[in-house]
Design an enzyme around this catalytic site. Structure first.
Site, PDB file in Angstrom:
ATOM      1  N   ASP A  53      57.188 -30.885  -4.771  1.00  0.00           N
ATOM      2  CA  ASP A  53      58.038 -32.023  -5.113  1.00  0.00           C
ATOM      3  C   ASP A  53      57.981 -32.249  -6.617  1.00  0.00           C
ATOM      4  OD1 ASP A  53      59.839 -34.056  -4.294  1.00  0.00           O
ATOM      5  OD2 ASP A  53      58.276 -35.547  -4.619  1.00  0.00           O
ATOM      6  N   GLU A  54      59.012 -32.870  -7.138  1.00  0.00           N
ATOM      7  CA  GLU A  54      59.157 -33.090  -8.579  1.00  0.00           C
ATOM      8  C   GLU A  54      59.104 -31.744  -9.317  1.00  0.00           C
ATOM      9  OE1 GLU A  54      60.174 -35.892  -9.375  1.00  0.00           O
ATOM     10  OE2 GLU A  54      59.270 -37.400  -8.092  1.00  0.00           O
ATOM     11  N   ALA A  55      59.741 -30.731  -8.724  1.00  0.00           N
ATOM     12  CA  ALA A  55      59.721 -29.366  -9.255  1.00  0.00           C
ATOM     13  C   ALA A  55      60.316 -29.288 -10.653  1.00  0.00           C
ATOM     14  CB  ALA A  55      60.461 -28.426  -8.305  1.00  0.00           C
ATOM     15  N   GLN A  56      61.169 -30.221 -11.006  1.00  0.00           N
ATOM     16  CA  GLN A  56      61.774 -30.203 -12.338  1.00  0.00           C
ATOM     17  C   GLN A  56      60.733 -30.316 -13.439  1.00  0.00           C
ATOM     18  OE1 GLN A  56      62.121 -32.793 -10.233  1.00  0.00           O
ATOM     19  NE2 GLN A  56      61.824 -34.714 -11.324  1.00  0.00           N
TER      20      GLN A  56
END
Length: 183
Positions: A53-56
């Site tokens: 999650d929050e791969a950006q």
């Protein structure tokens, strides 16, 4: 196995706006996600799939590691994140994810701009005012007081006009922004 980076709930947590929170592995700068997973599995840990999650917020080389998990360990990886920042520029992690992903899907739950149109852009607010300059990554939240850093999803038109819901309700439009016309 769940990895996250800079979640608003704090280090080692994965949270949702609904208030759900679960434990996660904080993917710190320079961390090798592939090596971490292999190490955990070698110690008897079990993982059927991986969530990132929050791969950006991951570095491009860290995005290569989940791809390696898929290819070398034959394990599914589900990566979640946004593609662009508050300036409408791709996050480096998102760019690399788009380059490597086997499949890209937009979530079925569509966010809406205050005007009711589909929200496609993230606006950063500081002290209640929309800003378009600054550090790319500043963790904030939609549920904080206006004097702090916050984020609001907007349609492209209102992002370009720098018109947040607060600005729209106040009848204000930044003087340095020209109205958008179609045609």
């Amino acid at each position: 196995m769940i990895f996250t980076r800079d979640d608003r709930a704090g280090e080692g947590k994965l949270s949702s706006r609904l208030g759900l929170v679960t434990e996660a592995v904080e993917a710190t700068v320079g961390m090798d996600l592939y090596a971490y997973l292999v190490n955990e599995l070698s110690k008897g840990g079990k993982a059927d799939y991986v969530i990132v999650d929050e791969a950006q917020f991951l570095a491009p080389e860290q995005i290569d590691q989940p791809a390696r998990i898929v290819d070398d360990l034959d394990m599914d990886v589900f990566a979640f994140g946004i593609t662009t920042d508050f300036r409408t520029k791709l996050f480096p992690g998102s760019q690399r994810l788009i380059e490597l992903a086997d499949r890209i899907e937009q979530l079925q739950v569509e966010a809406l701009c205050w005007c009711g149109a589909r929200a496609t852009h993230n606006a950063r607010t500081v002290g209640g005012e929309m800003v378009v300059e600054g550090e790319q990554v500043v963790v904030g939240d939609v549920n904080r007081p206006a004097e702090e850093i916050g984020y609001e999803v907007l349609c492209r038109r209102h992002h370009r006009r720098r018109m947040t819901s607060a600005a729209a309700h106040a009848g204000a439009l930044s003087p340095d922004v020209l109205p958008v016309t179609s045609g």
